[in-house]
Motif scaffolding. Structure first.
Motif, PDB file in Angstrom:
ATOM      1  N   GLY A  85      11.026  19.869  72.227  1.00  0.00           N
ATOM      2  CA  GLY A  85      11.848  20.949  73.006  1.00  0.00           C
ATOM      3  C   GLY A  85      13.194  20.896  73.653  1.00  0.00           C
ATOM      4  O   GLY A  85      13.831  21.840  73.955  1.00  0.00           O
ATOM      5  N   GLY A  86      14.235  19.583  72.680  1.00  0.00           N
ATOM      6  CA  GLY A  86      15.459  19.455  73.017  1.00  0.00           C
ATOM      7  C   GLY A  86      15.770  18.450  73.367  1.00  0.00           C
ATOM      8  O   GLY A  86      14.491  17.757  74.887  1.00  0.00           O
ATOM      9  N   VAL A  87      16.514  17.441  73.803  1.00  0.00           N
ATOM     10  CA  VAL A  87      16.972  16.858  74.577  1.00  0.00           C
ATOM     11  C   VAL A  87      17.420  17.227  75.932  1.00  0.00           C
ATOM     12  O   VAL A  87      18.037  18.643  76.081  1.00  0.00           O
ATOM     13  N   ILE A 111      22.290  23.766  80.697  1.00  0.00           N
ATOM     14  CA  ILE A 111      22.136  22.173  80.019  1.00  0.00           C
ATOM     15  C   ILE A 111      20.123  21.589  80.824  1.00  0.00           C
ATOM     16  O   ILE A 111      20.463  21.705  81.868  1.00  0.00           O
ATOM     17  N   PRO A 112      20.012  21.603  80.106  1.00  0.00           N
ATOM     18  CA  PRO A 112      18.457  21.273  80.368  1.00  0.00           C
ATOM     19  C   PRO A 112      18.116  20.045  81.362  1.00  0.00           C
ATOM     20  O   PRO A 112      18.832  19.072  80.915  1.00  0.00           O
ATOM     21  N   ASN A 113      17.425  20.323  82.586  1.00  0.00           N
ATOM     22  CA  ASN A 113      17.151  18.990  84.169  1.00  0.00           C
ATOM     23  C   ASN A 113      16.113  18.491  83.001  1.00  0.00           C
ATOM     24  O   ASN A 113      14.663  19.048  82.587  1.00  0.00           O
ATOM     25  N   ALA A 114      16.281  17.191  83.158  1.00  0.00           N
ATOM     26  CA  ALA A 114      14.819  16.092  82.919  1.00  0.00           C
ATOM     27  C   ALA A 114      13.638  16.410  83.319  1.00  0.00           C
ATOM     28  O   ALA A 114      12.895  16.316  82.942  1.00  0.00           O
ATOM     29  N   GLU A 159      23.675  14.397  68.699  1.00  0.00           N
ATOM     30  CA  GLU A 159      21.938  14.632  69.103  1.00  0.00           C
ATOM     31  C   GLU A 159      21.510  15.291  67.988  1.00  0.00           C
ATOM     32  O   GLU A 159      20.092  15.228  67.434  1.00  0.00           O
ATOM     33  N   ALA A 160      22.008  16.175  66.972  1.00  0.00           N
ATOM     34  CA  ALA A 160      21.660  17.141  66.005  1.00  0.00           C
ATOM     35  C   ALA A 160      20.689  16.371  64.977  1.00  0.00           C
ATOM     36  O   ALA A 160      21.513  15.332  64.652  1.00  0.00           O
ATOM     37  N   GLY A 161      19.868  16.121  64.936  1.00  0.00           N
ATOM     38  CA  GLY A 161      18.964  15.714  63.309  1.00  0.00           C
ATOM     39  C   GLY A 161      17.943  14.099  63.999  1.00  0.00           C
ATOM     40  O   GLY A 161      17.834  13.449  62.951  1.00  0.00           O
ATOM     41  N   ARG A 162      18.532  13.511  65.232  1.00  0.00           N
ATOM     42  CA  ARG A 162      18.415  12.766  66.194  1.00  0.00           C
ATOM     43  C   ARG A 162      15.992  12.883  66.591  1.00  0.00           C
ATOM     44  O   ARG A 162      15.610  11.703  67.101  1.00  0.00           O
ATOM     45  N   GLY A 163      15.851  14.067  66.148  1.00  0.00           N
ATOM     46  CA  GLY A 163      14.317  14.059  66.642  1.00  0.00           C
ATOM     47  C   GLY A 163      14.231  14.419  68.217  1.00  0.00           C
ATOM     48  O   GLY A 163      13.413  15.214  68.553  1.00  0.00           O
ATOM     49  N   GLY A 164      14.915  15.237  68.771  1.00  0.00           N
ATOM     50  CA  GLY A 164      15.098  16.118  69.978  1.00  0.00           C
ATOM     51  C   GLY A 164      14.113  17.128  69.841  1.00  0.00           C
ATOM     52  O   GLY A 164      13.376  17.870  70.569  1.00  0.00           O
ATOM     53  N   ASP A 188      17.660  12.263  77.854  1.00  0.00           N
ATOM     54  CA  ASP A 188      16.111  11.697  77.708  1.00  0.00           C
ATOM     55  C   ASP A 188      15.927  12.765  76.021  1.00  0.00           C
ATOM     56  O   ASP A 188      16.176  13.871  75.873  1.00  0.00           O
ATOM     57  N   ARG A 189      15.717  11.306  74.961  1.00  0.00           N
ATOM     58  CA  ARG A 189      15.205  11.871  73.797  1.00  0.00           C
ATOM     59  C   ARG A 189      13.618  11.995  73.605  1.00  0.00           C
ATOM     60  O   ARG A 189      13.790  10.785  72.889  1.00  0.00           O
ATOM     61  N   CYS A 190      13.366  12.555  73.740  1.00  0.00           N
ATOM     62  CA  CYS A 190      11.548  12.482  73.697  1.00  0.00           C
ATOM     63  C   CYS A 190      11.515  11.454  73.589  1.00  0.00           C
ATOM     64  O   CYS A 190      10.382  10.512  73.522  1.00  0.00           O
TER      65      CYS A 190
END
Length: 214
Positions: free
Chosen positions: A122-124, A59-62, A113-118, A160-162
């Motif tokens: 670099g990803g959500v 899980i990426p940390n913001a 989140e797939a296809g939502r622009g994240g 966070d999505r961009c």
């Protein structure tokens, strides 16, 4: 962020002195750890035998890097501080299950989140989290009224999505696998965007439409 010797814990009374900050805390609020430990009951064993090794999550940390799960010793210490009477021998079972369940929760969020622009940035990433075991979500309350079992825990995760922040509600349910001879506990997750934004409502409506009108 919480200390390097424990995962995030809500110390309601008599908190210990704050230790040095931890740059890699666990991705889950463990104020509800007793909700998980109630599934296990083992004989006591010395806490000194517990591992201090920590597993890095996917899980990426913001802020930076990835969130890191608590060690067996940290999990045990956090439960003990909240007077949940943990058993050291249970940690070798609880910690891997805890990690696997939260990896599954993140996978469900990535599906939403797939296809939502994240992917353009670099990803959500997971921003923060909160355990709310005593606060049933509207869906959980409705399911309970219909005769379904209530979830044993609830988490709210903010991603966070961009630059756009989305809150997700995660209800945790338990059951028993009828195919398992040892009667092992199975966990079921209900993950969905919260209905506190137009984006969340739109995602839920699109999901409903695809499910029922493929």
């Amino acid at each position: 962020m919480p200390s390097s010797s424990a995962c995030p814990v809500d110390h309601v009374t008599h908190p210990p002195p704050p230790p040095p900050p931890d740059n890699n805390p666990c991705p889950v609020d463990h104020s509800s750890r007793s909700s998980w430990s109630r599934f296990f009951s083992s004989s006591t064993a010395p806490a000194a035998s517990l591992s201090t090794a920590r597993e890095v999550s996917s899980i990426p940390n913001a802020s930076d890097g990835n969130w890191v799960y608590p060690s067996e010793a940290q999990f045990f210490a956090a439960m003990a501080r909240k007077n949940h009477n943990p058993h050291a021998t249970d940690m070798k079972t609880i910690v891997p299950i805890h990690n696997a369940v939260n990896e599954r929760a993140w996978a469900e969020i990535l599906n939403w989140e797939a296809g939502r622009g994240g992917e353009t940035c670099g990803g959500v990433r997971l921003v923060n989290f909160k355990g709310k075991p005593s606060e049933k979500s509207p869906r959980a309350r409705w399911k309970t009224l219909l005769g379904y079992s209530a979830p044993f825990d609830r988490h709210d995760w903010v991603v966070d999505r961009c630059g756009t922040r989305m809150r997700y509600v995660i209800d945790f349910y338990t059951g028993h696998n009828s195919n398992a001879h040892d009667g092992n506990v199975s966990f079921f997750l209900d993950v969905r965007p919260a209905l506190d934004s137009w984006e969340g409502a739109k995602m839920r409506m699109e999901h409903f439409w695809r499910k029922w009108f493929p």
